[in-house]
Motif scaffolding. Structure first.
Motif, mmCIF file in Angstrom:
data_model
loop_
_atom_site.group_PDB
_atom_site.id
_atom_site.type_symbol
_atom_site.label_atom_id
_atom_site.label_comp_id
_atom_site.label_asym_id
_atom_site.label_seq_id
_atom_site.Cartn_x
_atom_site.Cartn_y
_atom_site.Cartn_z
ATOM 1 N N ALA A 171 -41.243 11.047 11.922
ATOM 2 C CA ALA A 171 -41.646 11.287 10.530
ATOM 3 C C ALA A 171 -40.552 10.829 9.565
ATOM 4 C CB ALA A 171 -41.945 12.773 10.329
ATOM 5 N N PHE A 172 -39.311 11.019 9.965
ATOM 6 C CA PHE A 172 -38.180 10.583 9.152
ATOM 7 C C PHE A 172 -38.194 9.062 8.989
ATOM 8 C CE2 PHE A 172 -33.652 9.365 8.790
ATOM 9 C CZ PHE A 172 -33.290 10.100 7.667
ATOM 10 N N LEU A 173 -38.455 8.362 10.078
ATOM 11 C CA LEU A 173 -38.558 6.898 10.042
ATOM 12 C C LEU A 173 -39.741 6.465 9.187
ATOM 13 C CD1 LEU A 173 -37.569 4.127 11.102
ATOM 14 C CD2 LEU A 173 -39.069 4.463 13.073
ATOM 15 N N ALA A 174 -40.858 7.180 9.298
ATOM 16 C CA ALA A 174 -42.057 6.848 8.518
ATOM 17 C C ALA A 174 -41.791 7.010 7.024
ATOM 18 C CB ALA A 174 -43.221 7.733 8.942
ATOM 19 N N ALA A 175 -40.995 8.004 6.650
ATOM 20 C CA ALA A 175 -40.654 8.203 5.238
ATOM 21 C C ALA A 175 -39.899 6.999 4.691
ATOM 22 C CB ALA A 175 -39.812 9.475 5.077
ATOM 23 N N GLY A 176 -38.975 6.472 5.480
ATOM 24 C CA GLY A 176 -38.228 5.287 5.052
ATOM 25 C C GLY A 176 -39.106 4.054 4.948
ATOM 26 N N VAL A 177 -39.984 3.862 5.932
ATOM 27 C CA VAL A 177 -40.877 2.689 5.934
ATOM 28 C C VAL A 177 -41.851 2.757 4.761
ATOM 29 C CG1 VAL A 177 -42.701 1.496 7.209
ATOM 30 C CG2 VAL A 177 -40.675 2.339 8.426
ATOM 31 N N LEU A 178 -42.431 3.935 4.516
ATOM 32 C CA LEU A 178 -43.371 4.085 3.403
ATOM 33 C C LEU A 178 -42.697 3.809 2.067
ATOM 34 C CD1 LEU A 178 -46.213 4.879 2.462
ATOM 35 C CD2 LEU A 178 -45.425 7.258 2.367
ATOM 36 N N SER A 179 -41.454 4.247 1.918
ATOM 37 C CA SER A 179 -40.730 3.996 0.669
ATOM 38 C C SER A 179 -40.490 2.507 0.456
ATOM 39 C CB SER A 179 -39.391 4.745 0.674
ATOM 40 O OG SER A 179 -38.483 4.182 1.612
ATOM 41 N N ILE A 180 -40.240 1.779 1.528
ATOM 42 C CA ILE A 180 -40.033 0.332 1.415
ATOM 43 C C ILE A 180 -41.322 -0.350 0.940
ATOM 44 C CG2 ILE A 180 -39.623 -1.776 2.739
ATOM 45 C CD1 ILE A 180 -37.657 -0.182 4.461
ATOM 46 N N ILE A 181 -42.449 0.054 1.534
ATOM 47 C CA ILE A 181 -43.739 -0.551 1.172
ATOM 48 C C ILE A 181 -44.100 -0.236 -0.282
ATOM 49 C CG2 ILE A 181 -46.217 -0.563 1.655
ATOM 50 C CD1 ILE A 181 -45.492 0.080 4.592
ATOM 51 N N LEU A 182 -44.041 1.045 -0.637
ATOM 52 C CA LEU A 182 -44.392 1.443 -2.005
ATOM 53 C C LEU A 182 -43.381 0.906 -3.019
ATOM 54 C CD1 LEU A 182 -45.537 5.155 -1.474
ATOM 55 C CD2 LEU A 182 -46.958 3.118 -1.769
ATOM 56 N N GLY A 183 -42.100 0.883 -2.639
ATOM 57 C CA GLY A 183 -41.075 0.338 -3.527
ATOM 58 C C GLY A 183 -41.302 -1.133 -3.809
ATOM 59 N N PHE A 184 -41.723 -1.862 -2.787
ATOM 60 C CA PHE A 184 -42.019 -3.295 -2.967
ATOM 61 C C PHE A 184 -43.195 -3.486 -3.920
ATOM 62 C CE2 PHE A 184 -44.412 -7.092 -1.728
ATOM 63 C CZ PHE A 184 -43.427 -8.064 -1.858
ATOM 64 N N LEU A 185 -44.240 -2.691 -3.756
ATOM 65 C CA LEU A 185 -45.431 -2.829 -4.607
ATOM 66 C C LEU A 185 -45.139 -2.425 -6.048
ATOM 67 C CD1 LEU A 185 -48.157 -1.397 -2.187
ATOM 68 C CD2 LEU A 185 -47.706 -3.792 -2.720
ATOM 69 N N VAL A 186 -44.437 -1.304 -6.219
ATOM 70 C CA VAL A 186 -44.090 -0.851 -7.569
ATOM 71 C C VAL A 186 -43.141 -1.835 -8.241
ATOM 72 C CG1 VAL A 186 -42.902 0.944 -8.899
ATOM 73 C CG2 VAL A 186 -44.492 1.587 -7.076
ATOM 74 N N GLY A 187 -42.135 -2.295 -7.508
ATOM 75 C CA GLY A 187 -41.168 -3.236 -8.067
ATOM 76 C C GLY A 187 -41.786 -4.572 -8.417
ATOM 77 N N LEU A 188 -42.740 -5.005 -7.606
ATOM 78 C CA LEU A 188 -43.407 -6.280 -7.843
ATOM 79 C C LEU A 188 -44.097 -6.297 -9.200
ATOM 80 C CD1 LEU A 188 -43.678 -8.847 -6.060
ATOM 81 C CD2 LEU A 188 -45.943 -8.025 -5.416
ATOM 82 N N ILE A 189 -44.656 -5.156 -9.583
ATOM 83 C CA ILE A 189 -45.361 -5.059 -10.872
ATOM 84 C C ILE A 189 -44.397 -4.721 -12.005
ATOM 85 C CG2 ILE A 189 -47.171 -3.833 -12.138
ATOM 86 C CD1 ILE A 189 -48.510 -3.299 -9.401
ATOM 87 N N SER A 190 -43.543 -3.724 -11.780
ATOM 88 C CA SER A 190 -42.672 -3.227 -12.860
ATOM 89 C C SER A 190 -41.635 -4.252 -13.300
ATOM 90 C CB SER A 190 -41.980 -1.936 -12.428
ATOM 91 O OG SER A 190 -41.170 -2.151 -11.289
ATOM 92 N N LEU A 191 -41.166 -5.098 -12.387
ATOM 93 C CA LEU A 191 -40.141 -6.073 -12.741
ATOM 94 C C LEU A 191 -40.681 -7.246 -13.555
ATOM 95 C CD1 LEU A 191 -38.015 -6.041 -9.470
ATOM 96 C CD2 LEU A 191 -37.255 -5.378 -11.751
ATOM 97 N N ARG A 192 -41.966 -7.214 -13.841
ATOM 98 C CA ARG A 192 -42.523 -8.185 -14.792
ATOM 99 C C ARG A 192 -42.127 -7.813 -16.217
ATOM 100 N NH1 ARG A 192 -46.604 -11.473 -12.676
ATOM 101 N NH2 ARG A 192 -47.179 -10.962 -10.541
ATOM 102 N N THR A 193 -41.660 -6.574 -16.388
ATOM 103 C CA THR A 193 -41.175 -6.119 -17.689
ATOM 104 C C THR A 193 -39.650 -6.123 -17.696
ATOM 105 O OG1 THR A 193 -41.198 -3.805 -16.957
ATOM 106 C CG2 THR A 193 -43.182 -4.652 -18.031
#
Length: 333
Positions: free
Chosen positions: A86-108
């Motif tokens: 579960a600890f590993l899954a938390a890190g992996v999920l953060s990478i995926i969501l961080g990539f998606l959020v950053g991909l959109i937010s860094l357009r600003t």
């Protein structure tokens, strides 16, 4: 004497002090606070990688801290996963969501980016607070298990948990140092100093900012997962925006864009707030002006102030008119 006071010897001294701390602290309460300092410091190092070294302010950091905490909590409590899986899954999920959020937010850019990420962080908080059937809503998650044993090593006692958190903190500092002193770190600093100039020399600013953002989110989620395993109970407040501002204060007080600033700022402010607990709601009357004075007179944080004092001492040691540091010049007579 200078060799005794070298940076390497200083690091060894701090490491040894951290290792023997459980044997010299007067009570378990202080050790509990030190364990929390280790966890918060990991999260603050994540902020430092993005905000301190690329110069962008993300206010979604606390949201990813909450994602890490709730991912570990939900997978261990409801899905009954093994803690480390579960600890590993938390890190992996953060990478995926961080990539998606950053991909959109860094357009600003600039304050628009900060506002956008603050909205993302608040949306994460609302999901945790309102999705009652999944997260438990305001009731939160109770009975989150601690770290499971690794072979003969168990983490049932407070001392063993402190050493576990200290290990992750040291690993975080090591990774951060390797990043900062690499070509990638120099690229981050170049973007912070001047994004336009970085683009003219061929640096892909958006890709590097996205990478820094994802790394930042990963550290936040890891810290959140460790926090959930330590307190054994989490509620929506782990994603509240004021907690994100507290982490940012730790970094600003310690020193933005420095390797030791996150841990120094976190250690100082956490112990200062704990020592002012007797004042209850009036503690901010004292705590607020202290923060204001530090920010006004030491804008580069405590680490920046110490470096400035060192530079002044070195300048004073140099005698005016001396040829120190220059080759001898023969007089022509």
């Amino acid at each position: 004497m200078e060799k005794l006071l070298s940076k390497r010897n200083g690091l060894i001294f701090v490491l040894v002090l951290a290792l023997i701390m459980p044997f010299i602290v007067p009570n378990e309460y202080i050790l509990h606070v030190l364990a929390l300092v280790c966890i918060w410091s990991i999260s603050v190092y994540g902020i430092n990688i993005f905000t301190g070294y690329t110069g962008n302010l993300s206010l979604a950091h606390v949201g990813f801290f909450a994602i890490g905490a709730y991912t570990l909590g939900l997978l261990t409590v409801k899905a009954e996963w093994n803690f480390w899986l579960a600890f590993l899954a938390a890190g992996v999920l953060s990478i995926i969501l961080g990539f998606l959020v950053g991909l959109i937010s860094l357009r600003t850019n600039g304050h628009f980016f900060a506002i956008y990420t603050m909205c993302v962080g608040y949306i994460i908080y609302l999901i945790i607070d309102k999705w009652d059937t999944l997260t438990g809503g305001v009731r939160g998650l109770i009975g989150i298990p601690g770290p499971t044993p690794i072979g003969p090593i168990t983490f049932e006692s407070l001392t063993s948990q402190y050493y576990l958190f200290l290990f992750f903190l040291i690993l975080t500092i090591f990774i951060t140092k390797r990043i900062v002193h690499s070509l990638l770190g120099r690229t981050f600093i170049a973007i912070r100093n001047s994004e336009e100039l970085a683009q003219t020399i061929g640096i892909s600013t958006k890709k590097n900012q996205l990478l820094a953002f994802v790394i930042s989110c990963f550290f936040a989620a890891i810290a959140g997962a460790l926090y959930a395993s330590f307190v054994r109970f989490i509620g929506p407040e782990v994603g509240a925006i004021f907690l994100g501002f507290e982490m940012l204060i730790y970094l600003v007080i310690g020193g933005l864009g420095t390797l030791s600033g996150p841990i120094i700022g976190t250690l100082l402010i956490v112990f200062l707030t704990q020592s002012l607990q007797f004042m209850q709601e009036y503690k901010m009357l004292l705590f607020g002006p202290i923060l204001l004075i530090i920010v006004i007179f030491y804008p580069n944080g405590i680490v920046g102030a110490i470096e400035g004092i060192k530079r002044k001492i070195r300048q004073r040691r140099k005698k005016p008119g001396s040829n120190e540091g220059y080759p001898d010049v023969k007089e022509v007579g």
